[in-house]
Design a protein around this motif. Structure first.
Motif, short mmCIF file in Angstrom:
data_model
loop_
_atom_site.label_atom_id
_atom_site.label_comp_id
_atom_site.label_asym_id
_atom_site.label_seq_id
_atom_site.Cartn_x
_atom_site.Cartn_y
_atom_site.Cartn_z
N VAL A 320 0.84 -1.20 0.00
CA VAL A 320 0.00 0.00 0.00
C VAL A 320 0.87 1.25 0.00
CG1 VAL A 320 -1.84 1.25 1.18
CG2 VAL A 320 -1.81 -1.26 1.22
N GLN A 321 1.92 1.25 0.81
CA GLN A 321 2.80 2.41 0.86
C GLN A 321 3.47 2.66 -0.49
OE1 GLN A 321 5.78 2.23 3.92
NE2 GLN A 321 6.76 4.15 3.30
N GLY A 324 0.69 4.17 -2.55
CA GLY A 324 0.04 5.37 -2.03
C GLY A 324 -1.46 5.19 -1.92
N ALA A 325 -2.08 4.71 -2.99
CA ALA A 325 -3.51 4.41 -3.00
C ALA A 325 -3.71 3.16 -3.83
CB ALA A 325 -4.31 5.57 -3.58
N VAL A 326 -4.49 2.22 -3.32
CA VAL A 326 -4.78 0.98 -4.03
C VAL A 326 -6.27 0.95 -4.33
CG1 VAL A 326 -4.82 -1.53 -3.92
CG2 VAL A 326 -2.88 -0.28 -2.95
N ASN A 327 -6.62 1.03 -5.62
CA ASN A 327 -8.01 0.93 -6.05
C ASN A 327 -8.29 -0.52 -6.41
OD1 ASN A 327 -8.86 3.95 -6.36
ND2 ASN A 327 -6.86 3.82 -7.36
N ASP A 328 -9.29 -1.11 -5.80
CA ASP A 328 -9.51 -2.53 -5.97
C ASP A 328 -11.01 -2.82 -5.85
OD1 ASP A 328 -8.74 -5.16 -6.40
OD2 ASP A 328 -8.17 -5.54 -4.32
N THR A 329 -11.37 -4.08 -6.02
CA THR A 329 -12.75 -4.53 -5.83
C THR A 329 -12.73 -5.78 -4.97
OG1 THR A 329 -13.43 -3.64 -7.99
CG2 THR A 329 -14.85 -5.31 -6.98
N VAL A 330 -13.55 -5.80 -3.93
CA VAL A 330 -13.64 -6.95 -3.02
C VAL A 330 -15.10 -7.37 -2.94
CG1 VAL A 330 -13.21 -7.82 -0.69
CG2 VAL A 330 -11.66 -6.10 -1.69
N VAL A 333 -17.54 -5.07 -4.44
CA VAL A 333 -17.61 -3.71 -3.91
C VAL A 333 -16.31 -2.98 -4.25
CG1 VAL A 333 -17.78 -2.30 -1.83
CG2 VAL A 333 -19.16 -4.37 -2.06
N PRO A 334 -16.38 -1.83 -4.92
CA PRO A 334 -15.17 -1.07 -5.20
C PRO A 334 -14.61 -0.46 -3.92
CG PRO A 334 -17.09 0.13 -5.95
CD PRO A 334 -17.58 -1.19 -5.48
N VAL A 335 -13.35 -0.75 -3.62
CA VAL A 335 -12.73 -0.24 -2.40
C VAL A 335 -11.43 0.47 -2.76
CG1 VAL A 335 -13.70 -2.10 -1.00
CG2 VAL A 335 -11.40 -2.34 -1.93
N VAL A 336 -11.00 1.33 -1.86
CA VAL A 336 -9.70 1.97 -1.99
C VAL A 336 -9.00 1.90 -0.64
CG1 VAL A 336 -10.57 4.30 -1.46
CG2 VAL A 336 -8.42 4.02 -2.75
N VAL A 337 -7.72 1.60 -0.66
CA VAL A 337 -6.90 1.59 0.55
C VAL A 337 -5.90 2.74 0.42
CG1 VAL A 337 -5.39 0.26 2.06
CG2 VAL A 337 -7.15 -0.92 0.71
N LEU A 338 -5.95 3.67 1.36
CA LEU A 338 -5.10 4.86 1.32
C LEU A 338 -4.03 4.77 2.39
CD1 LEU A 338 -7.97 7.54 1.15
CD2 LEU A 338 -6.75 6.49 -0.78
N TRP A 339 -2.81 5.21 2.04
CA TRP A 339 -1.70 5.21 3.00
C TRP A 339 -1.17 6.63 3.15
CZ3 TRP A 339 3.36 6.78 3.25
CH2 TRP A 339 4.10 6.34 4.35
N SER A 340 -0.87 6.99 4.41
CA SER A 340 -0.32 8.32 4.69
C SER A 340 0.75 8.20 5.75
CB SER A 340 -1.44 9.24 5.18
OG SER A 340 -0.90 10.49 5.60
N PRO A 341 1.82 8.98 5.67
CA PRO A 341 2.85 8.96 6.71
C PRO A 341 2.37 9.69 7.96
CG PRO A 341 3.36 10.67 5.11
CD PRO A 341 2.15 9.94 4.58
N ASP A 357 8.09 5.88 11.96
CA ASP A 357 6.88 6.26 11.22
C ASP A 357 6.46 5.10 10.33
OD1 ASP A 357 4.90 7.36 9.68
OD2 ASP A 357 6.03 9.13 9.06
N VAL A 358 5.42 4.39 10.74
CA VAL A 358 4.91 3.28 9.93
C VAL A 358 3.71 3.72 9.10
CG1 VAL A 358 5.74 1.44 11.41
CG2 VAL A 358 3.51 2.47 11.86
N GLY A 359 3.24 4.93 9.35
CA GLY A 359 2.12 5.44 8.58
C GLY A 359 0.78 4.85 9.01
N ALA A 360 -0.26 5.30 8.35
CA ALA A 360 -1.62 4.80 8.57
C ALA A 360 -2.20 4.37 7.24
CB ALA A 360 -2.49 5.89 9.19
N ALA A 361 -2.96 3.29 7.26
CA ALA A 361 -3.61 2.79 6.04
C ALA A 361 -5.06 2.48 6.36
CB ALA A 361 -2.90 1.55 5.52
N LEU A 362 -5.96 3.12 5.62
CA LEU A 362 -7.39 2.98 5.86
C LEU A 362 -8.10 2.54 4.58
CD1 LEU A 362 -6.30 5.23 7.97
CD2 LEU A 362 -8.71 5.75 8.30
#
Length: 433
Positions: A320-321, A324-330, A333-341, A357-362
């Protein structure tokens, strides 16, 4: 490498809670002798060379794999034996009804009574975010229910692990297992009855096993499954939550609130009893069966575990890092996983906010008004959508542009370590490059 005895993690947590010394507690009695040596509570996990992410090549899955079936409830058979029987001698748990073999349970605390030795918070109080003094990198659990946003610092959850809470009249169960870095929120109402949960002092696959004080059933934290007792086979409803930094929480929810210290000074929190834990290359021996370790990724790499319509899919932080952003379908359902430092590793440095700093991923449903969007990283924790060019943050909030003020709907997801996610989702799908 010097091998740690499997008791070290529990001893460290007890040290953080200030209740690991039986002499200080006249009601405590020592466990019966075991073949495992008890480790001094001051001993921290010994660091080992962490496996580089590149050493494990991700294996993408070409087709969805069905989620695990509903657990099968086993009835009859013998109850606990040995040390498990000793520590649970006064429990009213119905051991004859279960979904697991009892030898899968590990004793994580070496002073009895073990239940709630790690003390949950039952009547939490909160302070306005504007009045709290946590540092920006401090990680915590973010929970948004309706118009209420709450932040539960991991510095406090490491010590308590469970908060029996209520948000705008809705009961919620907030949980955190440091050994798995798994933070989950559940609806604690089962069959119309609100349950109070505590820490059982037991572990399974290194993960927290909870208990309810209505039936004394045992529950797995990851997945919310009833393991043993009257509620064996039941599953708690998961409420979406995430691990984010205090800085991101304050910026995204300036009117939010933060968990207040329960009758003890705030300065008593923030010390990490698991120093160099995430520098290890494997979970602590004795709490996890090394034969089921999935070596596709480093064992203690953080992983976004997404669950949609009963389908489980993992997104390792390294992947994910890198995107930066992973656009996918699960599960359609279309989903996106976002990563930020900007989010600290709470489980490596002596101070929870001082870790790397491991960042956050939502993870979010990437549809806006029913239309699927695609997101691309702009850097510094900002993202742009492909339809309006609006700017979004890692919390799924549009902060600039045509859609400013719009928020994406989160999907159920977790940030546990890879070894834990893969152990509890052996048939789950894994996203790869």
């Amino acid at each position: 490498m010097k091998h740690l005895a499997p008791l070290v993690a529990a001893a460290l947590v007890l040290s953080a809670c200030g209740s690991s010394d039986p002499a200080a507690d006249p009601t405590a009695a020592p466990l019966a002798p075991t073949d495992t040596a008890v480790v001094d509570a001051t001993q921290a996990p010994e660091p080992t060379a962490a496996s580089p992410a590149a050493a494990a090549t991700p294996t993408p899955t070409s087709a969805p794999i069905p989620a695990l079936p509903t657990p099968q409830v086993i009835t009859g058979g013998e109850g606990p034996t040995g040390d498990l029987a000793y520590v649970s001698g006064d429990w009213a748990t119905d051991w004859s009804t279960r979904t697991i073999d009892l030898d899968e349970l590990r004793i994580g605390i070496q002073v009895i009574p073990i239940r709630d030795r790690i003390p949950p918070i039952d009547d939490p109080e909160f302070a306005p975010a504007s009045e709290a003094g946590w540092s920006d990198p401090e990680p915590g659990l973010l929970l948004v229910v309706g118009d209420t946003a709450r932040f539960y610092p991991l510095a406090m959850l490491i010590v308590h692990e469970i908060v029996n809470d209520e948000v705008d009249g809705r009961p919620v169960l907030v949980t955190y297992c440091p050994l798995c870095n798994s933070a989950l929120v559940f609806d604690p109402v089962v069959n119309g009855q609100r349950l109070r949960f505590g820490t059982s002092g037991l572990l399974r696959n290194s993960d927290l096993v909870m208990w309810d004080d209505a039936t004394e059933s045992l529950w797995q934290q990851i997945g919310g499954e009833g393991l043993v007792g009257a509620f064996a086979g039941h599953r708690l409803e998961v409420i979406p939550s995430a691990i984010v930094s205090w800085g991101d929480f304050k910026a995204g929810y300036p009117d939010g609130v933060v968990l207040a210290p329960p009758g003890r000074p705030a300065s008593s929190y923030g010390r990490n009893p698991y120093v160099q834990y995430t520098s290890r290359s494997a979970p602590i021996p004795g709490f996890f069966d090394s034969t089921i370790l999935d070596d596709r990724y480093p064992a203690l790499e953080r992983t976004v575990g997404v669950t949609v319509e009963g389908h489980d899919k993992a997104y390792p932080f390294s992947v994910v890092q890198a995107n930066g952003a992973v656009n996918d379908t699960v599960a359609g359902v279309p989903v996106v996983v976002l990563w930020s430092p900007g989010t600290a590793d709470a489980l490596d440095s002596p101070v929870t906010a001082g870790g790397a700093d491991v960042g956050a991923a939502l993870a979010f449903d990437r549809r806006v008004d029913g239309e699927p969007f695609e997101f691309s990283p702009l850097g510094n924790g900002r993202f742009a959508d492909n339809r309006t060019g609006s700017t979004w943050n890692v919390l799924g909030q549009a902060v600039e542009g045509e859609l400013a003020g719009t928020s994406l709907v989160p999907v159920v997801h977790t940030n546990e370590f890879w070894f834990a996610w893969s152990a509890f989702h052996p048939n789950g799908e894994v996203f790869g490059p």
